[in-house]
Design an enzyme around this catalytic site. Structure first.
Site, PDB file in Angstrom:
ATOM      1  N   LYS A   1       0.898  -1.001   0.143  1.00  0.00           N
ATOM      2  CA  LYS A   1      -0.073  -0.054  -0.010  1.00  0.00           C
ATOM      3  C   LYS A   1       0.814   1.210   0.021  1.00  0.00           C
ATOM      4  CE  LYS A   1      -4.089  -1.717   2.161  1.00  0.00           C
ATOM      5  NZ  LYS A   1      -4.984  -1.489   3.524  1.00  0.00           N
TER       6      LYS A   1
ATOM      7  N   ARG B   1     -25.860  -5.934   5.233  1.00  0.00           N
ATOM      8  CA  ARG B   1     -25.283  -7.056   4.834  1.00  0.00           C
ATOM      9  C   ARG B   1     -25.385  -8.432   6.011  1.00  0.00           C
ATOM     10  NH1 ARG B   1     -19.392  -6.755   2.147  1.00  0.00           N
ATOM     11  NH2 ARG B   1     -20.644  -7.710   0.312  1.00  0.00           N
TER      12      ARG B   1
ATOM     13  N   GLU C   1     -19.489  -8.780   8.324  1.00  0.00           N
ATOM     14  CA  GLU C   1     -20.624  -8.266   8.847  1.00  0.00           C
ATOM     15  C   GLU C   1     -21.653  -9.260   9.538  1.00  0.00           C
ATOM     16  OE1 GLU C   1     -19.394  -5.420   5.833  1.00  0.00           O
ATOM     17  OE2 GLU C   1     -19.854  -7.512   5.712  1.00  0.00           O
TER      18      GLU C   1
END
Length: 630
Positions: free
Chosen positions: A284, A398, A370
């Site tokens: 990243k 979700r 979730e």
């Protein structure tokens, strides 16, 4: 933008494929700088996009896009993809109203094959596309690009479990690229592993393996020995056994920034039939030292100077609702040892970093899961603990089945802290919390509170936490009215609203932070304003009283009007036999696109001017009392 030599020549991936391997490396440097300069001007996702530059180039170079389908997971890492697919000159509009989206959108480009912004959908979608190609007799590849974080979600493994095996004699030709950006490339992933990756992805290895299988199947003990040896040999250098068990041919890990490794490996995998899996390791923030050193803060920065990096604003901003929640969480955890906090990969975004530092054993970041987060909370509640689930409104969608079946039916005392309720600005429709009022208030046993400001948010959280049934507290992104937050753990009177302004004719019932523009509109109209606070249980006594003493009721909410708080008011009046006219103001029956939050609120008539003008248009308030929009 800095002057470039190659990038202005790339208007489509077809132009990219005309470049030499040496030119591709130079293009990567230019593309990374263009991404950096673009995000610095508009804000957006930075670390993830800097980390996928070479991978994006390699994918478009090797695969015949858009005929071959690239399906990006989450999609916040697709800026380089957008630049290479004809949208370079529109990057200055990124995430701006009327501009290009920060995520893939099918309506925006034929190269955006699947719209996304939530995670872990890419393998399912790519499998569907690959199977469709088989059924239609079309020869093309489907490629899912998924991050290691998104791979933690159950949906990704459901897709792997389905995609790796033939169906009715058909095997989908697809490739899953795991973009692993949470580990360093250590020595075992050096030259030897690069060689093995290319070998295992090549036709010789594939044909030799299949040929050996056909011979050894006649001698089952030898076949089993060979199979185990292959898995053991691959397992010594790669963590791919689990993907092989799903039916995928695993290759990697390889350096996701090395085009000399990426391109030939992808070319080999492109030509192999069936389910392929490539593990690439990226970093990243690659190429921008500040983002490499701090990828979290550079994940989604606002506008900044790349030469300086992120700086603190000269004037300290008002505390955001997520910080109010984070402080309350620490204070309530200090007061009650039964509190346990859960978040699905939103530790920083939900304001829980300090809580994790102070209460590490009571803080659970379950990853992008979730459904698990909600049922895990239910399990904790069954054992007498007091779970608090910190989750974005859009992400709770979700876990809706788990919310109903595992929490509400069992009437378990789980507190849901719903961040990003309402419009969210630049992230657009996929992240907007537009539906939580409608989908929560219909669930038996559920409570739902919409605080008007920061201090009321803290009180609402304490109120929800101390109930013996599930309660959600919804609050928006960013800061509120700037009300001073008391450090006590006081509660709100359960199910009671309050009249904040006494007026005539019109009674405005405000739900949540829209109380403040409603008060401004009421000053112009001399209307009554009630801060309702509770959507469920609704203060039906206050609603009936205001309906009997006013000519009309106006409901204001930052959520969809269909099934929302306004609907609850209408249901209450109907049940009481009251025919008082009701005007419900909220979000219309459409998905709200990305843009500046203030402008979006105005466009949807939810600022003070919009509220006042809507009331005047419907109920004939004196025009002189209403300031028209400029």
């Amino acid at each position: 933008m800095p002057a470039t030599k190659l990038l202005p020549r790339i208007d489509s991936p077809a132009d990219l494929r005309r470049l030499t391997r040496h030119e591709l490396k130079a293009l990567a440097t230019e593309l990374r700088e263009y991404v950096l300069q673009s995000v610095a001007k508009t804000g957006g996702h930075l670390s993830s996009n800097l980390g996928t530059v070479e991978l994006t180039i390699a994918l478009h170079y090797v695969f015949n896009t858009p005929e071959d389908r690239l399906v990006w997971d989450v999609g916040h890492q697709t800026y380089a993809h957008k630049i290479l697919t004809g949208r370079r000159d529109r990057m200055h509009t990124l995430r701006q109203m009327g501009g290009i989206s920060g995520f893939p959108r099918r309506a925006e480009s034929v190269y955006d094959t699947f719209g996304t912004a939530h995670s872990s959908t890419s393998i399912s979608a790519a499998h569907g596309m690959a199977m469709a190609a088989k059924l239609k007799g079309e020869k093309r590849k489907a490629v899912a690009i998924i991050g290691d974080g998104a791979m933690s979600a159950g949906m990704a493994f459901e897709a792997l479990n389905n995609a790796g095996v033939p169906h009715g004699g058909l095997q989908a030709d697809m490739l899953v690229v795991l973009n692993d950006n949470d580990m360093s490339i250590s020595q075992p992933v050096g030259a030897l592993n690069k060689y093995l990756a290319r070998l295992m992805s090549g036709k010789f290895y594939a044909s030799a393996r299949e040929g050996a299988k056909s011979v050894l199947k006649n001698a089952p003990p030898l076949f089993e020995l060979a199979r185990r040896f292959e898995e053991h040999a691959k397992g010594m250098v790669v963590p791919g056994t689990i993907f092989e068990e799903f039916g995928f041919n695993y290759v990697g890990p390889i350096d996701g920034h090395d085009l000399d490794s990426l391109i030939p490996t992808l070319e080999n995998l492109r030509d192999l039939p069936g389910a392929q899996f490539l593990h690439v390791v990226t970093r990243k923030g690659m190429g921008y030292k500040m983002a490499e050193a701090d990828p979290i803060n550079y994940h989604g920065p606002g506008k900044f100077d790349p030469a300086v990096g992120l700086t603190k604003p000269a004037t300290p901003p008002k505390p955001a609702f997520m910080h109010v929640f984070g402080q309350w969480l620490c204070d309530m955890a200090t007061a009650d040892p039964k509190l346990v906090a859960i978040t699905p990969a939103m530790l920083e975004g939900s304001g829980m970093v300090e809580f994790q530092r102070r209460f590490p054993q009571r803080c659970h970041d379950v990853g992008i899961a979730e459904q698990h987060a909600v049922t895990f909370a239910a399990g904790l509640a069954c054992e007498g603990l007091k779970p608090v689930v910190a989750i974005y409104s859009t992400f709770l969608q979700r876990g809706y089945d788990q919310l109903i079946h595992d929490v509400a039916i069992q009437n378990l005392p789980v507190t849901f802290a719903l961040d990003r309720a309402g419009l969210v600005g630049a992230d657009g429709a996929t992240h907007a919390g537009a539906f939580d009022i409608a989908f929560l208030r219909c669930i038996p046993n559920m409570g739902l509170i919409a605080p008007a400001d920061e201090n009321e948010c803290r009180m609402a959280l304490s109120t929800a936490y101390r109930r013996d049934h599930p309660v959600a507290v919804r609050y928006p992104r960013g800061a509120g009215a700037g009300v001073e937050v008391q450090r006590t753990l006081d509660e709100l009177p359960w199910g009671k609203g309050e009249v904040r302004r006494h007026g005539e004719r019109i009674a405005i019932l405000a739900f949540g932070t829209l109380l403040y523009p409603a008060l401004t509109a009421a000053e112009r109209l001399n209307a009554t304003v009630a801060n309702m606070r509770f959507i469920k249980p609704l203060d039906t006594g206050l609603v009936a009283e205001l309906a009997r003493t006013h000519e009309a009721i106006v409901c204001v909410e930052e959520g969809c009007t269909m099934g929302g708080a306004g609907s609850a008011v209408m249901e209450t009046l109907h049940a009481a036999g009251l025919a008082t006219p009701v005007l419900a103001l909220g979000l219309p029956d459409q998905f709200i696109e990305h843009g500046d939050p203030v402008k979006l609120m105005a466009l949807n008539g939810l600022d003070a001017d919009g509220i006042a003008n809507a009331i005047a248009a419907r109920f004939g308030a004196r025009p002189a009392l209403v300031r028209q929009k400029s």
